[in-house]
Write a protein that holds these residues in place. Structure first.
Motif, PDB file in Angstrom:
ATOM      1  N   GLU A 228      16.919  -2.140  -8.915  1.00  0.00           N
ATOM      2  CA  GLU A 228      16.491  -0.746  -8.752  1.00  0.00           C
ATOM      3  C   GLU A 228      15.134  -0.499  -9.422  1.00  0.00           C
ATOM      4  N   LEU A 229      14.877  -1.192 -10.520  1.00  0.00           N
ATOM      5  CA  LEU A 229      13.644  -0.960 -11.269  1.00  0.00           C
ATOM      6  C   LEU A 229      12.430  -1.601 -10.608  1.00  0.00           C
ATOM      7  N   ASP A 230      12.666  -2.548  -9.721  1.00  0.00           N
ATOM      8  CA  ASP A 230      11.557  -3.169  -8.981  1.00  0.00           C
ATOM      9  C   ASP A 230      12.078  -3.653  -7.630  1.00  0.00           C
ATOM     10  N   PRO A 231      12.183  -2.750  -6.660  1.00  0.00           N
ATOM     11  CA  PRO A 231      12.791  -3.111  -5.371  1.00  0.00           C
ATOM     12  C   PRO A 231      12.035  -4.191  -4.612  1.00  0.00           C
TER      13      PRO A 231
ATOM     14  N   LEU B 201       2.164   0.981 -13.501  1.00  0.00           N
ATOM     15  CA  LEU B 201       1.387  -0.050 -12.808  1.00  0.00           C
ATOM     16  C   LEU B 201       2.109  -0.597 -11.583  1.00  0.00           C
ATOM     17  N   LEU B 202       3.144   0.095 -11.142  1.00  0.00           N
ATOM     18  CA  LEU B 202       3.994  -0.431 -10.074  1.00  0.00           C
ATOM     19  C   LEU B 202       3.229  -0.685  -8.785  1.00  0.00           C
ATOM     20  N   GLY B 203       2.284   0.185  -8.454  1.00  0.00           N
ATOM     21  CA  GLY B 203       1.560   0.035  -7.197  1.00  0.00           C
ATOM     22  C   GLY B 203       2.384   0.517  -6.016  1.00  0.00           C
ATOM     23  N   ARG B 204       1.932   0.180  -4.843  1.00  0.00           N
ATOM     24  CA  ARG B 204       2.615   0.613  -3.628  1.00  0.00           C
ATOM     25  C   ARG B 204       3.942  -0.112  -3.468  1.00  0.00           C
ATOM     26  N   VAL B 205       4.982   0.616  -3.107  1.00  0.00           N
ATOM     27  CA  VAL B 205       6.309   0.042  -2.884  1.00  0.00           C
ATOM     28  C   VAL B 205       6.467  -0.275  -1.404  1.00  0.00           C
TER      29      VAL B 205
ATOM     30  N   LEU C 255      10.352   3.305   0.882  1.00  0.00           N
ATOM     31  CA  LEU C 255      10.725   4.026  -0.326  1.00  0.00           C
ATOM     32  C   LEU C 255       9.520   4.768  -0.899  1.00  0.00           C
ATOM     33  N   SER C 256       9.797   5.862  -1.567  1.00  0.00           N
ATOM     34  CA  SER C 256       8.754   6.629  -2.236  1.00  0.00           C
ATOM     35  C   SER C 256       8.402   5.973  -3.566  1.00  0.00           C
ATOM     36  N   GLY C 257       7.126   5.632  -3.734  1.00  0.00           N
ATOM     37  CA  GLY C 257       6.698   5.059  -5.002  1.00  0.00           C
ATOM     38  C   GLY C 257       6.939   6.003  -6.160  1.00  0.00           C
ATOM     39  N   LEU C 258       6.764   7.295  -5.913  1.00  0.00           N
ATOM     40  CA  LEU C 258       6.987   8.286  -6.962  1.00  0.00           C
ATOM     41  C   LEU C 258       8.445   8.303  -7.383  1.00  0.00           C
TER      42      LEU C 258
END
Length: 284
Positions: free
Chosen positions: A71-74, A219-223, A234-237
């Protein structure tokens, strides 16, 4: 992809064996069960039944740690497996994981990030509230009600049609407020009394992990992943919001001092695992 479970729940994600990562988990879980049971029997005079229950606890703990990591990094699988690998050292060191609290963190995160794709349903809200109550009243993490309330309120903020969430958020906050009333409003006793007597190295190391989790969100960037039920991106936000909920849950466990730190090692492992997973040489 349409599954019968998606018609009744927006936070349940069945393990589908057609995906390689899921197949790996389905293979690893019984291995963890047997290994942890054997480890418990080798450490002391433990009955077969006690070892078996210990193995089941380790297996469910490993699954929850892995699932939180996903869940934390799909977009990335390695981080969840790095986190999952922490379960055997935890079993060896005889740490008792707070399974109800881990389950709560998993479901609260899914409320916000919507990895299934659909809005939270009334039954899902009831599950989250029940798990929050268990985290507060059974496991003893009194601030988890605030975390549940924030998760439901954040979902409503990002989707203004989810006004019923605010009722659930109020109920969740009431769980934590009850404990504060018992302490006659003494916030210091609630938040700091156990933290102040913790070893500083343990405290600062755990806080560093939580800060790394927040940096991971920033720093996740685009999902690129899509919702299980909808196929929509998925929504990055929302994914960032889910990471924030998990980090706040880790902070809530830390307020219980060294006992909370020990019981929360699975959650901290999930957060650290996804941070390390960002550097793993693997495609999405």
């Amino acid at each position: 992809m349409s599954k019968p479970i998606y018609r009744v729940s927006s936070i349940s994600r069945p393990l589908e064996a057609k995906y390689p990562s899921n197949r790996a988990v389905l293979i690893l879980l019984p291995v963890i069960l047997l290994a942890s049971a054997a480890l418990r029997m080798s450490q002391a005079e433990t009955s077969l039944m006690t070892a078996a229950f210990g193995g089941l606890e380790a297996m469910f703990g490993a699954f929850l740690i892995w699932a939180i990591g996903r869940e934390l990094d799909p977009d990335r699988n390695p981080g969840a497996f790095i986190a999952m690998a922490a379960i055997l050292p935890l079993v060896y060191l005889d740490y008792e994981l707070s399974l109800w609290t881990l389950a709560f963190v998993l479901m609260a995160t899914r409320v916000v990030n919507r990895t299934v794709g659909n809005p939270v349903r009334l039954g899902d809200m009831a599950v989250v509230l029940a798990l929050a109550a268990l985290a507060v009243f059974r496991d003893g993490y009194s601030e988890m009600g605030y975390v549940a309330g924030l998760a439901l309120a954040l979902d409503a903020f990002l989707d203004r049609k989810r006004t019923l969430n605010l009722v659930g958020a109020t109920i969740a906050v009431a769980f934590s407020m009850w404990h504060l009333i018992e302490l006659e409003g003494d916030l210091r006793a609630l938040l700091l009394s156990a933290v102040e007597v913790m070893p500083q190295m343990a405290l600062y190391s755990t806080l560093a992990v939580l800060v790394l989790g927040v940096l991971h969100a920033l720093l996740l960037g685009r999902v690129h992943s899509v919702g299980d039920a909808t196929g929509e991106p998925l929504s990055g936000l929302r994914v960032r919001g889910g990471i924030l909920i998990a980090a706040l849950a880790g902070l809530a466990m830390l307020t219980e001092g060294e006992a909370g730190l020990m019981a929360g090692l699975g959650l901290y492992a999930a957060i650290l695992g996804v941070v390390l997973g960002r550097f793993w040489p693997s495609g999405r």
